[in-house]
Motif scaffolding. Sequence first.
Motif, PDB file in Angstrom:
ATOM      1  N   ALA A 144       0.847  -1.198   0.000  1.00 37.19           N
ATOM      2  CA  ALA A 144       0.000   0.000   0.000  1.00 37.19           C
ATOM      3  C   ALA A 144       0.879   1.243   0.000  1.00 37.19           C
ATOM      4  N   ARG A 145       1.963   1.206   0.778  1.00 35.66           N
ATOM      5  CA  ARG A 145       2.916   2.330   0.772  1.00 35.66           C
ATOM      6  C   ARG A 145       3.445   2.569  -0.627  1.00 35.66           C
ATOM      7  N   ASP A 146       3.841   1.502  -1.318  1.00 33.86           N
ATOM      8  CA  ASP A 146       4.395   1.644  -2.668  1.00 33.86           C
ATOM      9  C   ASP A 146       3.363   2.208  -3.640  1.00 33.86           C
ATOM     10  N   ARG A 147       2.119   1.761  -3.518  1.00 34.77           N
ATOM     11  CA  ARG A 147       1.050   2.278  -4.371  1.00 34.77           C
ATOM     12  C   ARG A 147       0.808   3.773  -4.086  1.00 34.77           C
ATOM     13  N   TRP A 148       0.852   4.130  -2.794  1.00 34.58           N
ATOM     14  CA  TRP A 148       0.682   5.524  -2.383  1.00 34.58           C
ATOM     15  C   TRP A 148       1.789   6.374  -3.007  1.00 34.58           C
ATOM     16  N   LEU A 149       3.017   5.859  -2.974  1.00 41.02           N
ATOM     17  CA  LEU A 149       4.144   6.591  -3.539  1.00 41.02           C
ATOM     18  C   LEU A 149       4.022   6.740  -5.056  1.00 41.02           C
ATOM     19  N   VAL A 150       3.469   5.744  -5.736  1.00 36.57           N
ATOM     20  CA  VAL A 150       3.247   5.859  -7.186  1.00 36.57           C
ATOM     21  C   VAL A 150       2.282   7.010  -7.465  1.00 36.57           C
ATOM     22  N   ALA A 151       1.191   7.070  -6.698  1.00 37.05           N
ATOM     23  CA  ALA A 151       0.217   8.155  -6.887  1.00 37.05           C
ATOM     24  C   ALA A 151       0.836   9.509  -6.535  1.00 37.05           C
ATOM     25  N   MET A 152       1.607   9.550  -5.447  1.00 40.82           N
ATOM     26  CA  MET A 152       2.225  10.812  -5.035  1.00 40.82           C
ATOM     27  C   MET A 152       3.291  11.244  -6.030  1.00 40.82           C
ATOM     28  N   ARG A 153       4.003  10.296  -6.605  1.00 39.43           N
ATOM     29  CA  ARG A 153       5.029  10.637  -7.596  1.00 39.43           C
ATOM     30  C   ARG A 153       4.394  11.391  -8.766  1.00 39.43           C
ATOM     31  N   LYS A 154       3.208  10.930  -9.198  1.00 36.64           N
ATOM     32  CA  LYS A 154       2.503  11.613 -10.290  1.00 36.64           C
ATOM     33  C   LYS A 154       2.126  13.034  -9.873  1.00 36.64           C
ATOM     34  N   GLY A 155       1.697  13.178  -8.627  1.00 34.25           N
ATOM     35  CA  GLY A 155       1.351  14.507  -8.129  1.00 34.25           C
ATOM     36  C   GLY A 155       2.557  15.427  -8.090  1.00 34.25           C
ATOM     37  N   VAL A 156       3.660  14.937  -7.571  1.00 32.01           N
ATOM     38  CA  VAL A 156       4.882  15.749  -7.487  1.00 32.01           C
ATOM     39  C   VAL A 156       5.379  16.098  -8.888  1.00 32.01           C
ATOM     40  N   ASP A 157       5.386  15.135  -9.777  1.00 33.10           N
ATOM     41  CA  ASP A 157       5.852  15.401 -11.140  1.00 33.10           C
ATOM     42  C   ASP A 157       4.980  16.432 -11.854  1.00 33.10           C
ATOM     43  N   SER A 158       3.706  16.467 -11.522  1.00 34.28           N
ATOM     44  CA  SER A 158       2.781  17.370 -12.217  1.00 34.28           C
ATOM     45  C   SER A 158       3.079  18.852 -11.958  1.00 34.28           C
ATOM     46  N   VAL A 159       3.787  19.160 -10.878  1.00 33.54           N
ATOM     47  CA  VAL A 159       4.035  20.571 -10.553  1.00 33.54           C
ATOM     48  C   VAL A 159       5.414  21.051 -10.974  1.00 33.54           C
ATOM     49  N   GLU A 160       6.231  20.174 -11.539  1.00 36.52           N
ATOM     50  CA  GLU A 160       7.512  20.542 -12.149  1.00 36.52           C
ATOM     51  C   GLU A 160       8.351  21.475 -11.271  1.00 36.52           C
ATOM     52  N   LEU A 161       8.742  20.980 -10.117  1.00 33.86           N
ATOM     53  CA  LEU A 161       9.564  21.756  -9.186  1.00 33.86           C
ATOM     54  C   LEU A 161      11.015  21.782  -9.635  1.00 33.86           C
ATOM     55  N   SER A 162      11.773  22.699  -9.067  1.00 33.90           N
ATOM     56  CA  SER A 162      13.216  22.712  -9.309  1.00 33.90           C
ATOM     57  C   SER A 162      13.792  21.419  -8.743  1.00 33.90           C
ATOM     58  N   PRO A 163      14.933  20.962  -9.235  1.00 37.08           N
ATOM     59  CA  PRO A 163      15.518  19.718  -8.704  1.00 37.08           C
ATOM     60  C   PRO A 163      15.714  19.738  -7.186  1.00 37.08           C
ATOM     61  N   MET A 164      16.149  20.866  -6.635  1.00 36.50           N
ATOM     62  CA  MET A 164      16.364  20.935  -5.188  1.00 36.50           C
ATOM     63  C   MET A 164      15.041  20.811  -4.430  1.00 36.50           C
ATOM     64  N   HIS A 165      14.022  21.538  -4.862  1.00 33.07           N
ATOM     65  CA  HIS A 165      12.724  21.475  -4.186  1.00 33.07           C
ATOM     66  C   HIS A 165      12.096  20.089  -4.353  1.00 33.07           C
ATOM     67  N   GLU A 166      12.212  19.532  -5.536  1.00 35.10           N
ATOM     68  CA  GLU A 166      11.644  18.200  -5.782  1.00 35.10           C
ATOM     69  C   GLU A 166      12.303  17.163  -4.891  1.00 35.10           C
ATOM     70  N   ALA A 167      13.626  17.204  -4.773  1.00 35.20           N
ATOM     71  CA  ALA A 167      14.344  16.229  -3.939  1.00 35.20           C
ATOM     72  C   ALA A 167      13.962  16.379  -2.473  1.00 35.20           C
ATOM     73  N   THR A 168      13.822  17.614  -2.014  1.00 36.88           N
ATOM     74  CA  THR A 168      13.441  17.862  -0.623  1.00 36.88           C
ATOM     75  C   THR A 168      12.042  17.328  -0.349  1.00 36.88           C
ATOM     76  N   LEU A 169      11.108  17.644  -1.227  1.00 39.97           N
ATOM     77  CA  LEU A 169       9.731  17.194  -1.069  1.00 39.97           C
ATOM     78  C   LEU A 169       9.634  15.677  -1.155  1.00 39.97           C
ATOM     79  N   TRP A 170      10.307  15.093  -2.131  1.00 45.11           N
ATOM     80  CA  TRP A 170      10.206  13.642  -2.327  1.00 45.11           C
ATOM     81  C   TRP A 170      10.841  12.874  -1.158  1.00 45.11           C
ATOM     82  N   ASP A 171      11.923  13.380  -0.618  1.00 45.19           N
ATOM     83  CA  ASP A 171      12.532  12.748   0.550  1.00 45.19           C
ATOM     84  C   ASP A 171      11.523  12.674   1.697  1.00 45.19           C
ATOM     85  N   TYR A 172      10.816  13.769   1.929  1.00 39.52           N
ATOM     86  CA  TYR A 172       9.793  13.774   2.982  1.00 39.52           C
ATOM     87  C   TYR A 172       8.695  12.756   2.673  1.00 39.52           C
TER      88      TYR A 172
END
Length: 191
Positions: A144-172
């Motif tokens: 379920a965690r992995d499925r949640w991360l797949v859905a969240m990855r799509k959400g994070v990718d949709s906002v096209e953050l800078s590499p630094m912001h994306e890495a910080t957000l994704w780590d969290y």
Amino acid sequence: MSSQHNPTSPFANGPAANDAAEGTPIPSRFGEPLATLLPIPTVGKPLPSTSGPTPDEAEDYSDTFYGQVGGHETFKKMIHVFYQGIAADPVLRAMYAEEDLGPAEHRMLMFIEQYWGGPRTYLEERGHPRLRMRHMPFAVTPEARDRWLVAMRKGVDSVELSPMHEATLWDYMERAAASLVNAASVPSQAL
């Protein structure tokens, strides 16, 4: 504890000496300072309202992660795309009793905005997040965690953050998802 003056204290010279912009070194018995204690600002803007930003307060978030990545519109898009993934995933969708995912999407948006330095409406409306406690009624498996991360990855990718912001957000996001696992694997949940 003694009330005597401690000459090794970082505050030995009194508050005025600690108002320097560079901060006060916190001494270490091993040589180099452990860290630098920065002064607490005594002037400036008040904290933003907990009932959401007004147009005049939008600049109050400029020094936060929330403000740096675009504020409400960025987080709103990310969480909306994430919830589209939740709706499409049978394992994750089954964890929501509500037919309409809108209220859950709104709660998640309030939480994530507050976490990253935005309005504190989540705290005002729902209290402390208590993520582990709120997720205990659900079997959050590694799958379920992995499925949640797949859905969240799509959400994070949709906002096209800078590499630094994306890495910080994704780590969290990865750490938060891992911390909520509370059940053993279920083979039928594999992606």
